[in-house]
Design an enzyme around this catalytic site. Structure first.
Site, PDB file in Angstrom:
ATOM      1  N   ARG A  76      -3.684   5.390 -23.828  1.00 18.00           N
ATOM      2  CA  ARG A  76      -2.839   6.173 -22.909  1.00 18.00           C
ATOM      3  C   ARG A  76      -3.589   7.421 -22.446  1.00 18.00           C
ATOM      4  O   ARG A  76      -3.330   7.963 -21.378  1.00 18.00           O
ATOM      5  CB  ARG A  76      -1.502   6.536 -23.554  1.00 18.00           C
ATOM      6  CG  ARG A  76      -0.611   7.414 -22.664  1.00 18.00           C
ATOM      7  CD  ARG A  76       0.883   7.316 -23.000  1.00 18.00           C
ATOM      8  NE  ARG A  76       1.155   7.462 -24.409  1.00 18.00           N
ATOM      9  CZ  ARG A  76       1.217   8.626 -25.071  1.00 18.00           C
ATOM     10  NH1 ARG A  76       1.025   9.772 -24.436  1.00 18.00           N
ATOM     11  NH2 ARG A  76       1.451   8.651 -26.364  1.00 18.00           N
ATOM     12  N   ASP A 110      -3.126  10.956   0.955  1.00 16.71           N
ATOM     13  CA  ASP A 110      -3.071   9.534   0.605  1.00 16.71           C
ATOM     14  C   ASP A 110      -4.058   8.808   1.525  1.00 16.71           C
ATOM     15  O   ASP A 110      -3.860   8.740   2.741  1.00 16.71           O
ATOM     16  CB  ASP A 110      -1.638   9.015   0.793  1.00 16.71           C
ATOM     17  CG  ASP A 110      -1.471   7.560   0.353  1.00 16.71           C
ATOM     18  OD1 ASP A 110      -2.453   6.793   0.445  1.00 16.71           O
ATOM     19  OD2 ASP A 110      -0.354   7.195  -0.054  1.00 16.71           O
ATOM     20  N   LYS A 122      -3.898  -2.090  -2.915  1.00 14.41           N
ATOM     21  CA  LYS A 122      -4.227  -2.499  -1.550  1.00 14.41           C
ATOM     22  C   LYS A 122      -5.734  -2.770  -1.443  1.00 14.41           C
ATOM     23  O   LYS A 122      -6.221  -3.652  -2.107  1.00 14.41           O
ATOM     24  CB  LYS A 122      -3.744  -1.429  -0.568  1.00 14.41           C
ATOM     25  CG  LYS A 122      -2.327  -0.899  -0.870  1.00 14.41           C
ATOM     26  CD  LYS A 122      -1.234  -1.934  -0.720  1.00 14.41           C
ATOM     27  CE  LYS A 122       0.120  -1.480  -1.254  1.00 14.41           C
ATOM     28  NZ  LYS A 122       0.617  -0.224  -0.747  1.00 14.41           N
TER      29      LYS A 122
HETATM   30  C1  LIG Z   1       1.468   0.776  -1.302  1.00 18.83           C
HETATM   31  C2  LIG Z   1       1.295   2.211  -1.001  1.00 18.83           C
HETATM   32  C3  LIG Z   1       1.671   3.195  -1.942  1.00 18.83           C
HETATM   33  C4  LIG Z   1       2.320   2.851  -3.256  1.00 18.83           C
HETATM   34  O1  LIG Z   1       1.434   2.151  -4.078  1.00 18.83           O
HETATM   35  P1  LIG Z   1       1.919   1.105  -5.218  1.00 18.83           P
HETATM   36  O2  LIG Z   1       0.620   0.640  -5.789  1.00 18.83           O
HETATM   37  O3  LIG Z   1       2.722   0.054  -4.547  1.00 18.83           O
HETATM   38  O4  LIG Z   1       2.733   1.905  -6.183  1.00 18.83           O
HETATM   39  C5  LIG Z   1       1.447   4.522  -1.613  1.00 18.83           C
HETATM   40  N1  LIG Z   1       0.917   4.870  -0.426  1.00 18.83           N
HETATM   41  C6  LIG Z   1       0.552   3.955   0.499  1.00 18.83           C
HETATM   42  C7  LIG Z   1      -0.023   4.405   1.784  1.00 18.83           C
HETATM   43  C8  LIG Z   1       0.743   2.593   0.246  1.00 18.83           C
HETATM   44  O5  LIG Z   1       0.388   1.694   1.169  1.00 18.83           O
END
Ligand SMILES: *Cc1c(COP(=O)(O)O)cnc(C)c1O
Length: 389
Positions: free
Chosen positions: A55, A180, A205
Protein backbone atom coordinates in the site's frame (compact mmCIF):
# COMPACT_ATOMS: atom_id res chain seq x y z
CA UNK A 1 16.27 -30.58 7.24
CA UNK A 2 12.95 -28.74 7.72
CA UNK A 3 9.61 -30.53 7.31
CA UNK A 4 7.59 -30.56 4.01
CA UNK A 5 5.09 -28.04 5.43
CA UNK A 6 7.95 -25.58 6.01
CA UNK A 7 9.80 -26.29 2.76
CA UNK A 8 6.60 -25.83 0.73
CA UNK A 9 6.29 -22.21 1.86
CA UNK A 10 10.01 -21.42 1.54
CA UNK A 11 10.51 -22.67 -2.01
CA UNK A 12 11.46 -19.41 -3.68
CA UNK A 13 15.04 -18.13 -3.70
CA UNK A 14 16.38 -14.99 -5.42
CA UNK A 15 17.73 -15.62 -8.95
CA UNK A 16 21.51 -15.90 -9.40
CA UNK A 17 23.14 -12.50 -10.05
CA UNK A 18 24.82 -13.51 -13.37
CA UNK A 19 21.80 -12.40 -15.41
CA UNK A 20 18.85 -10.09 -14.94
CA UNK A 21 15.32 -9.94 -16.37
CA UNK A 22 14.91 -7.62 -19.35
CA UNK A 23 11.26 -6.88 -18.51
CA UNK A 24 10.35 -5.45 -15.10
CA UNK A 25 9.34 -8.42 -12.89
CA UNK A 26 5.88 -8.52 -11.40
CA UNK A 27 6.33 -8.19 -7.63
CA UNK A 28 2.93 -9.60 -6.73
CA UNK A 29 3.57 -9.38 -3.01
CA UNK A 30 1.72 -7.52 -0.28
CA UNK A 31 4.68 -7.28 2.09
CA UNK A 32 8.50 -7.39 2.25
CA UNK A 33 10.79 -9.13 4.75
CA UNK A 34 13.75 -7.37 6.44
CA UNK A 35 16.95 -8.38 8.22
CA UNK A 36 17.27 -5.02 9.97
CA UNK A 37 14.48 -3.77 12.32
CA UNK A 38 15.48 -0.10 11.79
CA UNK A 39 15.19 -0.42 8.00
CA UNK A 40 11.75 -1.99 8.43
CA UNK A 41 10.54 0.95 10.56
CA UNK A 42 12.05 3.56 8.21
CA UNK A 43 10.53 2.12 5.06
CA UNK A 44 6.96 2.58 6.30
CA UNK A 45 7.35 6.34 6.65
CA UNK A 46 9.30 7.31 3.53
CA UNK A 47 8.39 6.56 -0.07
CA UNK A 48 12.08 6.21 -1.03
CA UNK A 49 13.66 4.09 1.74
CA UNK A 50 13.03 0.53 0.70
CA UNK A 51 9.85 -1.45 0.25
CA UNK A 52 7.86 -2.54 3.30
CA UNK A 53 4.20 -2.94 2.38
CA UNK A 54 2.57 -2.62 -1.06
CA UNK A 55 0.00 0.00 0.00
CA UNK A 56 3.04 2.27 0.60
CA UNK A 57 5.27 1.24 -2.29
CA UNK A 58 6.05 -1.71 -4.54
CA UNK A 59 8.96 -2.24 -6.99
CA UNK A 60 6.74 -2.94 -10.05
CA UNK A 61 4.57 0.08 -9.29
CA UNK A 62 7.69 2.18 -8.65
CA UNK A 63 9.02 1.24 -12.10
CA UNK A 64 5.75 2.51 -13.59
CA UNK A 65 5.84 5.71 -11.52
CA UNK A 66 9.46 6.44 -12.47
CA UNK A 67 8.78 5.84 -16.18
CA UNK A 68 5.70 8.10 -16.33
CA UNK A 69 7.41 10.81 -14.22
CA UNK A 70 10.26 10.77 -16.73
CA UNK A 71 7.93 10.93 -19.78
CA UNK A 72 6.07 13.90 -18.25
CA UNK A 73 9.24 15.68 -17.15
CA UNK A 74 8.23 15.44 -13.46
CA UNK A 75 10.25 14.77 -10.29
CA UNK A 76 8.11 11.85 -9.04
CA UNK A 77 4.81 10.09 -9.68
CA UNK A 78 2.20 8.25 -7.65
CA UNK A 79 0.16 5.43 -9.17
CA UNK A 80 -3.44 4.73 -8.13
CA UNK A 81 -6.06 2.05 -8.71
CA UNK A 82 -7.89 4.26 -11.23
CA UNK A 83 -7.74 7.71 -12.77
CA UNK A 84 -10.40 8.87 -10.32
CA UNK A 85 -8.27 7.43 -7.47
CA UNK A 86 -5.33 9.58 -8.55
CA UNK A 87 -7.52 12.68 -9.01
CA UNK A 88 -9.23 12.26 -5.61
CA UNK A 89 -5.92 11.63 -3.84
CA UNK A 90 -4.56 14.91 -5.25
CA UNK A 91 -7.70 16.96 -4.51
CA UNK A 92 -8.29 15.59 -1.00
CA UNK A 93 -4.62 15.85 -0.03
CA UNK A 94 -4.29 19.47 -1.17
CA UNK A 95 -7.68 20.97 -0.23
CA UNK A 96 -9.37 21.67 3.13
CA UNK A 97 -12.85 22.93 4.07
CA UNK A 98 -13.16 26.63 3.31
CA UNK A 99 -10.79 26.46 0.33
CA UNK A 100 -11.76 27.58 -3.15
CA UNK A 101 -10.90 25.85 -6.42
CA UNK A 102 -11.08 27.07 -10.02
CA UNK A 103 -11.77 24.51 -12.74
CA UNK A 104 -12.38 24.71 -16.44
CA UNK A 105 -16.03 24.42 -17.47
CA UNK A 106 -15.68 21.43 -19.81
CA UNK A 107 -14.47 18.56 -17.67
CA UNK A 108 -14.49 14.77 -17.78
CA UNK A 109 -17.86 13.67 -16.33
CA UNK A 110 -16.41 11.81 -13.30
CA UNK A 111 -14.25 14.78 -12.34
CA UNK A 112 -17.21 17.14 -12.79
CA UNK A 113 -19.31 15.17 -10.31
CA UNK A 114 -16.41 14.93 -7.81
CA UNK A 115 -16.12 18.73 -7.88
CA UNK A 116 -19.87 19.16 -7.30
CA UNK A 117 -19.76 16.76 -4.34
CA UNK A 118 -16.57 18.32 -2.94
CA UNK A 119 -18.45 21.56 -2.76
CA UNK A 120 -21.50 19.99 -1.10
CA UNK A 121 -19.83 17.66 1.39
CA UNK A 122 -16.51 19.26 2.26
CA UNK A 123 -17.31 22.97 1.99
CA UNK A 124 -14.89 23.55 -0.87
CA UNK A 125 -16.19 26.22 -3.26
CA UNK A 126 -15.73 25.71 -7.00
CA UNK A 127 -15.78 28.31 -9.79
CA UNK A 128 -15.93 27.17 -13.42
CA UNK A 129 -14.11 29.20 -16.05
CA UNK A 130 -13.36 29.03 -19.76
CA UNK A 131 -10.25 27.12 -20.84
CA UNK A 132 -9.42 29.84 -23.38
CA UNK A 133 -9.53 33.05 -21.30
CA UNK A 134 -6.88 33.74 -18.60
CA UNK A 135 -8.70 36.99 -17.73
CA UNK A 136 -11.76 35.07 -16.50
CA UNK A 137 -9.46 32.89 -14.37
CA UNK A 138 -7.65 35.85 -12.80
CA UNK A 139 -10.98 37.55 -12.03
CA UNK A 140 -12.19 34.39 -10.23
CA UNK A 141 -9.23 34.23 -7.81
CA UNK A 142 -10.08 34.87 -4.12
CA UNK A 143 -7.84 34.99 -1.04
CA UNK A 144 -8.83 31.37 -0.22
CA UNK A 145 -8.27 30.01 -3.78
CA UNK A 146 -5.82 27.10 -3.63
CA UNK A 147 -6.03 25.09 -6.81
CA UNK A 148 -6.54 25.37 -10.58
CA UNK A 149 -7.83 22.29 -12.44
CA UNK A 150 -7.55 21.96 -16.25
CA UNK A 151 -7.68 19.27 -18.94
CA UNK A 152 -5.32 19.41 -21.94
CA UNK A 153 -8.03 18.24 -24.38
CA UNK A 154 -11.70 18.38 -23.33
CA UNK A 155 -14.17 15.49 -23.66
CA UNK A 156 -15.90 15.16 -26.13
CA UNK A 157 -15.47 18.53 -27.87
CA UNK A 158 -11.66 18.20 -28.14
CA UNK A 159 -11.27 21.85 -27.13
CA UNK A 160 -7.62 22.42 -26.19
CA UNK A 161 -6.87 24.37 -22.99
CA UNK A 162 -4.58 27.36 -23.44
CA UNK A 163 -2.05 25.85 -21.01
CA UNK A 164 0.77 28.42 -21.42
CA UNK A 165 -1.47 31.39 -20.60
CA UNK A 166 -3.79 29.71 -18.05
CA UNK A 167 -0.92 28.13 -16.12
CA UNK A 168 0.97 31.44 -16.10
CA UNK A 169 -2.14 33.13 -14.64
CA UNK A 170 -2.58 30.31 -12.09
CA UNK A 171 1.05 30.50 -10.98
CA UNK A 172 0.92 34.29 -10.75
CA UNK A 173 -2.01 33.86 -8.31
CA UNK A 174 -0.03 31.29 -6.26
CA UNK A 175 -2.34 28.37 -7.13
CA UNK A 176 -1.35 24.71 -7.31
CA UNK A 177 -2.02 23.90 -10.97
CA UNK A 178 -3.33 20.44 -11.86
CA UNK A 179 -3.77 19.26 -15.48
CA UNK A 180 -5.53 16.06 -16.61
CA UNK A 181 -3.38 14.98 -19.56
CA UNK A 182 -5.25 11.70 -20.31
CA UNK A 183 -6.38 12.64 -23.85
CA UNK A 184 -3.01 14.06 -24.94
CA UNK A 185 -0.55 11.66 -23.22
CA UNK A 186 3.05 12.83 -22.67
CA UNK A 187 3.71 11.95 -26.32
CA UNK A 188 1.61 14.93 -27.47
CA UNK A 189 1.93 17.35 -24.53
CA UNK A 190 3.91 17.72 -21.29
CA UNK A 191 1.99 20.24 -19.12
CA UNK A 192 4.81 20.54 -16.55
CA UNK A 193 6.86 22.27 -19.30
CA UNK A 194 4.07 24.88 -19.43
CA UNK A 195 4.01 25.41 -15.65
CA UNK A 196 1.75 22.67 -14.21
CA UNK A 197 2.53 21.44 -10.68
CA UNK A 198 0.64 18.14 -11.02
CA UNK A 199 -0.35 16.09 -14.07
CA UNK A 200 -3.01 13.40 -13.64
CA UNK A 201 -3.81 10.48 -15.93
CA UNK A 202 -6.37 7.79 -16.34
CA UNK A 203 -3.84 5.08 -17.27
CA UNK A 204 -6.89 3.01 -18.20
CA UNK A 205 -6.85 4.88 -21.51
CA UNK A 206 -3.77 5.49 -23.70
CA UNK A 207 -1.01 4.67 -21.17
CA UNK A 208 -2.30 1.12 -20.58
CA UNK A 209 -3.66 1.19 -24.10
CA UNK A 210 -5.10 -2.33 -24.40
CA UNK A 211 -8.59 -2.14 -22.79
CA UNK A 212 -7.46 -4.58 -20.10
CA UNK A 213 -6.55 -2.55 -17.01
CA UNK A 214 -7.96 0.23 -14.79
CA UNK A 215 -5.27 2.45 -13.23
CA UNK A 216 -4.28 6.08 -12.67
CA UNK A 217 -1.24 8.27 -12.09
CA UNK A 218 -0.39 11.65 -10.65
CA UNK A 219 2.95 13.19 -11.65
CA UNK A 220 4.53 15.97 -9.59
CA UNK A 221 6.90 18.72 -10.67
CA UNK A 222 8.38 18.80 -7.18
CA UNK A 223 9.16 16.10 -4.62
CA UNK A 224 7.74 18.02 -1.65
CA UNK A 225 4.27 18.08 -3.20
CA UNK A 226 4.68 14.39 -4.14
CA UNK A 227 5.46 13.47 -0.50
CA UNK A 228 2.39 15.32 0.78
CA UNK A 229 0.08 13.52 -1.62
CA UNK A 230 1.85 10.14 -1.13
CA UNK A 231 1.36 10.41 2.64
CA UNK A 232 -2.36 11.08 2.16
CA UNK A 233 -2.83 8.41 -0.53
CA UNK A 234 -1.31 5.79 1.81
CA UNK A 235 -4.00 6.65 4.38
CA UNK A 236 -6.74 6.82 1.76
CA UNK A 237 -5.79 3.47 0.20
CA UNK A 238 -5.91 4.54 -3.46
CA UNK A 239 -3.11 2.02 -4.16
CA UNK A 240 -2.85 0.19 -7.50
CA UNK A 241 -2.39 -3.59 -7.68
CA UNK A 242 1.12 -4.58 -8.88
CA UNK A 243 -0.30 -6.58 -11.81
CA UNK A 244 -2.16 -3.49 -13.04
CA UNK A 245 1.12 -1.54 -12.81
CA UNK A 246 2.83 -4.30 -14.78
CA UNK A 247 0.20 -4.13 -17.53
CA UNK A 248 0.50 -0.34 -17.82
CA UNK A 249 4.32 -0.61 -17.97
CA UNK A 250 3.93 -3.12 -20.79
CA UNK A 251 1.58 -0.73 -22.59
CA UNK A 252 4.00 2.19 -22.25
CA UNK A 253 6.58 0.42 -24.41
CA UNK A 254 4.39 0.99 -27.49
CA UNK A 255 2.77 4.27 -26.39
CA UNK A 256 4.54 6.48 -28.94
CA UNK A 257 3.84 4.08 -31.83
CA UNK A 258 0.20 3.67 -30.84
CA UNK A 259 -0.45 7.39 -30.37
CA UNK A 260 0.95 8.09 -33.82
CA UNK A 261 -1.50 5.61 -35.38
CA UNK A 262 -4.43 6.81 -33.21
CA UNK A 263 -3.81 10.38 -34.45
CA UNK A 264 -3.51 9.26 -38.06
CA UNK A 265 -6.74 7.24 -37.98
CA UNK A 266 -8.60 10.04 -36.18
CA UNK A 267 -7.48 12.47 -38.89
CA UNK A 268 -8.65 10.20 -41.71
CA UNK A 269 -12.06 9.72 -40.06
CA UNK A 270 -12.40 13.45 -39.31
CA UNK A 271 -11.65 14.48 -42.90
CA UNK A 272 -14.06 11.90 -44.34
CA UNK A 273 -16.83 12.94 -41.93
CA UNK A 274 -16.24 16.66 -42.62
CA UNK A 275 -17.20 16.05 -46.26
CA UNK A 276 -20.21 13.82 -45.55
CA UNK A 277 -23.73 15.22 -46.26
CA UNK A 278 -25.27 13.62 -43.10
CA UNK A 279 -22.73 15.26 -40.80
CA UNK A 280 -23.27 18.84 -39.61
CA UNK A 281 -20.13 19.34 -37.47
CA UNK A 282 -16.82 17.57 -36.90
CA UNK A 283 -14.58 18.40 -33.94
CA UNK A 284 -10.93 17.29 -34.16
CA UNK A 285 -8.16 19.80 -33.42
CA UNK A 286 -6.35 18.91 -36.65
CA UNK A 287 -9.14 20.35 -38.83
CA UNK A 288 -8.39 23.96 -39.87
CA UNK A 289 -11.85 25.20 -38.80
CA UNK A 290 -11.56 23.78 -35.23
CA UNK A 291 -11.68 26.51 -32.52
CA UNK A 292 -8.35 25.27 -31.02
CA UNK A 293 -6.58 24.45 -34.30
CA UNK A 294 -3.83 27.11 -34.03
CA UNK A 295 -3.27 26.55 -30.30
CA UNK A 296 -3.11 22.77 -30.83
CA UNK A 297 -0.47 23.32 -33.52
CA UNK A 298 1.62 25.26 -30.99
CA UNK A 299 1.33 23.13 -27.84
CA UNK A 300 0.57 19.58 -29.08
CA UNK A 301 2.92 17.29 -31.02
CA UNK A 302 -0.10 15.78 -32.82
CA UNK A 303 -3.86 16.34 -32.81
CA UNK A 304 -4.96 13.34 -30.74
CA UNK A 305 -6.99 10.19 -31.30
CA UNK A 306 -10.39 11.53 -30.16
CA UNK A 307 -12.93 13.26 -32.38
CA UNK A 308 -16.62 13.96 -32.19
CA UNK A 309 -19.22 14.74 -34.82
CA UNK A 310 -22.90 15.63 -35.11
CA UNK A 311 -25.47 13.84 -37.24
CA UNK A 312 -28.05 15.98 -39.04
CA UNK A 313 -30.91 13.78 -37.84
CA UNK A 314 -30.06 14.16 -34.12
CA UNK A 315 -30.85 11.31 -31.72
CA UNK A 316 -32.50 8.94 -34.24
CA UNK A 317 -29.60 9.48 -36.65
CA UNK A 318 -27.04 8.81 -33.91
CA UNK A 319 -28.86 5.66 -32.73
CA UNK A 320 -29.04 4.28 -36.25
CA UNK A 321 -25.36 5.00 -36.87
CA UNK A 322 -24.26 3.38 -33.60
CA UNK A 323 -26.25 0.19 -34.19
CA UNK A 324 -25.02 -0.21 -37.78
CA UNK A 325 -21.28 -0.09 -37.09
CA UNK A 326 -19.48 -3.43 -37.51
CA UNK A 327 -15.76 -2.70 -37.19
CA UNK A 328 -16.08 -0.07 -34.46
CA UNK A 329 -17.65 -1.00 -31.11
CA UNK A 330 -20.18 0.92 -29.00
CA UNK A 331 -18.46 1.20 -25.61
CA UNK A 332 -17.38 3.67 -22.96
CA UNK A 333 -13.64 4.32 -22.36
CA UNK A 334 -11.09 5.27 -25.01
CA UNK A 335 -7.44 5.00 -25.98
CA UNK A 336 -7.36 1.24 -26.69
CA UNK A 337 -6.64 -0.74 -29.86
CA UNK A 338 -10.33 -0.96 -30.88
CA UNK A 339 -12.17 2.03 -32.34
CA UNK A 340 -14.92 2.91 -29.85
CA UNK A 341 -17.95 5.13 -30.31
CA UNK A 342 -20.18 6.62 -27.63
CA UNK A 343 -23.28 8.81 -27.45
CA UNK A 344 -22.32 11.40 -24.77
CA UNK A 345 -25.81 12.90 -24.27
CA UNK A 346 -27.22 9.57 -22.98
CA UNK A 347 -24.07 8.13 -21.35
CA UNK A 348 -21.07 10.11 -20.07
CA UNK A 349 -23.04 13.39 -19.84
CA UNK A 350 -26.54 12.10 -18.96
CA UNK A 351 -26.53 14.03 -15.65
CA UNK A 352 -26.65 17.30 -17.62
CA UNK A 353 -29.92 19.00 -18.57
CA UNK A 354 -30.51 20.73 -21.92
CA UNK A 355 -28.68 23.92 -20.93
CA UNK A 356 -25.80 21.91 -19.43
CA UNK A 357 -25.44 19.86 -22.61
CA UNK A 358 -25.44 23.03 -24.69
CA UNK A 359 -22.74 24.55 -22.45
CA UNK A 360 -20.70 21.34 -22.77
CA UNK A 361 -20.98 21.57 -26.56
CA UNK A 362 -22.96 18.31 -26.83
CA UNK A 363 -26.09 17.77 -28.92
CA UNK A 364 -28.52 14.82 -29.23
CA UNK A 365 -26.80 13.93 -32.51
CA UNK A 366 -23.23 14.10 -31.14
CA UNK A 367 -21.11 10.94 -31.37
CA UNK A 368 -17.66 10.63 -29.78
CA UNK A 369 -15.07 8.47 -31.48
CA UNK A 370 -11.87 7.04 -30.01
CA UNK A 371 -9.93 6.07 -33.13
CA UNK A 372 -8.23 2.69 -32.71
CA UNK A 373 -5.35 0.94 -34.41
CA UNK A 374 -7.26 -0.84 -37.22
CA UNK A 375 -6.40 -0.32 -40.90
CA UNK A 376 -7.92 3.02 -41.90
CA UNK A 377 -9.65 1.59 -45.01
CA UNK A 378 -11.64 -0.83 -42.84
CA UNK A 379 -12.68 2.01 -40.52
CA UNK A 380 -13.61 4.38 -43.32
CA UNK A 381 -15.78 1.80 -45.10
CA UNK A 382 -17.48 0.83 -41.81
CA UNK A 383 -18.32 4.47 -41.00
CA UNK A 384 -19.48 5.08 -44.58
CA UNK A 385 -21.86 2.10 -44.59
CA UNK A 386 -23.23 3.05 -41.13
CA UNK A 387 -23.92 6.61 -42.34
CA UNK A 388 -25.98 5.53 -45.40
CA UNK A 389 -29.51 6.95 -45.20
C1 LIG B 1 -11.38 8.00 -17.91
C2 LIG B 1 -10.95 9.34 -17.48
C3 LIG B 1 -10.79 9.64 -16.11
C4 LIG B 1 -11.11 8.65 -15.02
O1 LIG B 1 -10.23 7.56 -15.07
P1 LIG B 1 -10.62 6.08 -14.54
O2 LIG B 1 -9.38 5.31 -14.82
O3 LIG B 1 -11.82 5.63 -15.30
O4 LIG B 1 -10.91 6.23 -13.08
C5 LIG B 1 -10.34 10.91 -15.77
N1 LIG B 1 -10.10 11.84 -16.71
C6 LIG B 1 -10.25 11.59 -18.03
C7 LIG B 1 -9.96 12.66 -19.01
C8 LIG B 1 -10.69 10.34 -18.46
O5 LIG B 1 -10.85 10.10 -19.76
Amino acid sequence: MTRPQTRAVQAWAPPPPASRPLAVPLYQTSTFAFEDPDACAEGLHHPDRGYTYSRHSNPTTRALETTVADLEGGAAALAAGSGMGAINAVLLALLSPGDHLIAQRRLYGGTGSVLTRLAERFGIAVTRVSCADPGELTAAVRPETKLLYLETIANPTTEVADLPRLLAAGRAAGLTCVVDNTFATPILCRPIEHGADVVVHSATKYLGGHDDVVAGLAVFGDRELYRRVWRFAVDLGTVVDPFASWLVLRGLKTLALRVERHCENAGRLARMLAGHPQVTRVLWPGLPGHPSHDLAGRILDGYGGILSFDLAEGLPGARRFLTRLRCAELATSLGGPRTLVLHPATTSHRELDGAGLLAAGIGQGTVRVSAGLEHHEDLLSDFTQALKA
